[in-house]
Scaffold this motif. Sequence first.
Motif, short mmCIF file in Angstrom:
data_model
loop_
_atom_site.label_atom_id
_atom_site.label_comp_id
_atom_site.label_asym_id
_atom_site.label_seq_id
_atom_site.Cartn_x
_atom_site.Cartn_y
_atom_site.Cartn_z
N PHE A 169 1.52 -7.58 -6.92
CA PHE A 169 1.38 -7.85 -5.39
C PHE A 169 2.58 -7.73 -4.87
CE2 PHE A 169 -3.05 -9.98 -4.90
CZ PHE A 169 -3.80 -8.93 -5.94
N THR A 170 2.82 -7.06 -3.71
CA THR A 170 4.34 -7.49 -3.16
C THR A 170 3.86 -7.51 -1.68
OG1 THR A 170 5.25 -5.63 -4.51
CG2 THR A 170 6.32 -6.26 -2.44
N ILE A 171 4.71 -8.53 -1.06
CA ILE A 171 4.54 -9.06 0.29
C ILE A 171 5.73 -8.51 1.13
CG2 ILE A 171 5.33 -11.25 0.17
CD1 ILE A 171 3.44 -12.22 2.27
N PHE A 172 5.54 -7.90 2.19
CA PHE A 172 6.83 -7.53 3.02
C PHE A 172 6.39 -7.62 4.51
CE2 PHE A 172 5.80 -3.09 3.63
CZ PHE A 172 4.81 -2.90 2.49
N ARG A 173 7.37 -7.72 5.25
CA ARG A 173 7.09 -7.46 6.90
C ARG A 173 7.52 -6.15 7.12
NH1 ARG A 173 8.52 -13.14 9.79
NH2 ARG A 173 8.29 -14.57 7.85
N ASP A 174 6.85 -5.39 8.06
CA ASP A 174 6.97 -4.10 8.46
C ASP A 174 8.38 -4.01 9.44
OD1 ASP A 174 4.58 -3.36 11.12
OD2 ASP A 174 6.07 -4.69 10.82
N GLY A 175 8.65 -2.76 9.52
CA GLY A 175 10.12 -2.79 10.31
C GLY A 175 9.76 -3.20 11.74
N ALA A 176 8.56 -3.19 12.14
CA ALA A 176 8.27 -3.35 13.73
C ALA A 176 8.29 -4.92 13.86
CB ALA A 176 7.11 -2.56 14.24
N LYS A 177 8.22 -5.54 12.85
CA LYS A 177 8.20 -7.20 13.03
C LYS A 177 6.95 -7.58 13.59
CE LYS A 177 13.07 -7.38 12.94
NZ LYS A 177 14.30 -8.06 13.73
N THR A 178 5.75 -6.81 13.72
CA THR A 178 4.48 -7.28 14.24
C THR A 178 3.55 -7.22 13.07
OG1 THR A 178 4.15 -5.07 14.70
CG2 THR A 178 5.03 -6.56 16.54
N ALA A 179 3.77 -7.02 11.97
CA ALA A 179 3.12 -7.23 10.87
C ALA A 179 3.41 -7.39 9.60
CB ALA A 179 2.23 -5.84 10.64
N VAL A 180 2.49 -8.16 8.74
CA VAL A 180 3.06 -8.50 7.35
C VAL A 180 1.95 -7.39 6.20
CG1 VAL A 180 3.38 -10.16 5.64
CG2 VAL A 180 4.02 -10.67 7.96
N VAL A 181 2.60 -6.95 5.47
CA VAL A 181 1.67 -6.45 4.48
C VAL A 181 1.66 -6.85 3.00
CG1 VAL A 181 1.65 -3.96 3.57
CG2 VAL A 181 2.40 -4.10 5.57
N LEU A 182 0.44 -6.82 2.57
CA LEU A 182 0.38 -7.06 1.05
C LEU A 182 -0.06 -5.93 0.31
CD1 LEU A 182 0.30 -9.66 -0.78
CD2 LEU A 182 -2.38 -9.85 -0.30
N GLU A 183 0.98 -5.56 -0.32
CA GLU A 183 0.60 -4.26 -1.42
C GLU A 183 0.23 -4.73 -2.71
OE1 GLU A 183 2.10 -1.14 -0.20
OE2 GLU A 183 0.28 -0.52 -1.41
N MET A 184 -1.25 -4.46 -2.95
CA MET A 184 -1.94 -5.01 -4.14
C MET A 184 -2.14 -3.73 -5.22
SD MET A 184 -4.44 -7.65 -2.51
CE MET A 184 -5.67 -6.31 -1.70
N THR A 185 -1.67 -3.80 -6.36
CA THR A 185 -1.69 -3.00 -7.22
C THR A 185 -2.24 -3.38 -8.56
OG1 THR A 185 0.26 -2.99 -8.31
CG2 THR A 185 0.29 -1.62 -6.31
N ASN A 186 -2.86 -2.49 -9.56
CA ASN A 186 -3.58 -3.17 -10.67
C ASN A 186 -4.40 -4.10 -10.53
OD1 ASN A 186 -3.96 -3.25 -13.44
ND2 ASN A 186 -2.40 -4.47 -13.81
N LEU A 187 -5.49 -3.85 -9.48
CA LEU A 187 -6.18 -5.04 -9.23
C LEU A 187 -7.27 -5.32 -10.29
CD1 LEU A 187 -6.88 -3.65 -5.59
CD2 LEU A 187 -6.18 -6.08 -6.17
N LYS A 188 -7.57 -6.62 -10.10
CA LYS A 188 -8.60 -7.11 -11.14
C LYS A 188 -9.78 -7.90 -10.44
CE LYS A 188 -4.56 -8.52 -14.18
NZ LYS A 188 -3.91 -9.52 -14.76
N PRO A 189 -10.99 -7.91 -11.34
CA PRO A 189 -12.18 -8.62 -10.62
C PRO A 189 -11.72 -9.83 -10.27
CG PRO A 189 -12.59 -7.20 -12.47
CD PRO A 189 -11.11 -7.15 -12.58
N GLU A 190 -11.03 -10.67 -10.83
CA GLU A 190 -10.52 -11.92 -10.30
C GLU A 190 -9.71 -11.89 -8.93
OE1 GLU A 190 -9.89 -10.72 -13.19
OE2 GLU A 190 -8.09 -11.48 -14.06
N ASP A 191 -9.42 -10.80 -8.25
CA ASP A 191 -8.77 -10.88 -7.11
C ASP A 191 -9.92 -10.69 -5.97
OD1 ASP A 191 -6.50 -8.37 -8.62
OD2 ASP A 191 -6.20 -10.63 -8.25
#
Length: 112
Positions: free
Chosen positions: A68-90
């Motif tokens: 997972f990667t968290i980052f703020r978008d350039g417009a500064k009005t949103a925060v994104v959580l990029e989730m990869t290789n997801l598992k059932p426990e997520d």
Amino acid sequence: QFRLVESGGGRVQAGGSLRLSCAGSAEIGTFSKIAWVRQDFLTNGRDLVASASSDGRKDYADSVKGRFTIFRDGAKTAVVLEMTNLKPEDTGTYYCNAGAYWGDGTEVIVAS
């Protein structure tokens, strides 16, 4: 009144990816820390998944490091959580938190 709105949840197969977004009704960058929290469907327990601080620090739960990667978008009005290789426990409801504010959550279901 300031509001947070999450989006991007859904159902995916294990190994898949999702991109969650937390949008603020105003600039979200004024908060010192923005966090994503997962609530388990069965236990209702909440666990911190990831957080991003205004000083640039990012913290992740051990279970999601490297996936997972968290980052703020350039417009500064949103925060994104990029989730990869997801598992059932997520699986769970993902909430965005900023200060005393919480969104209504977005559901993530990872099928095995």
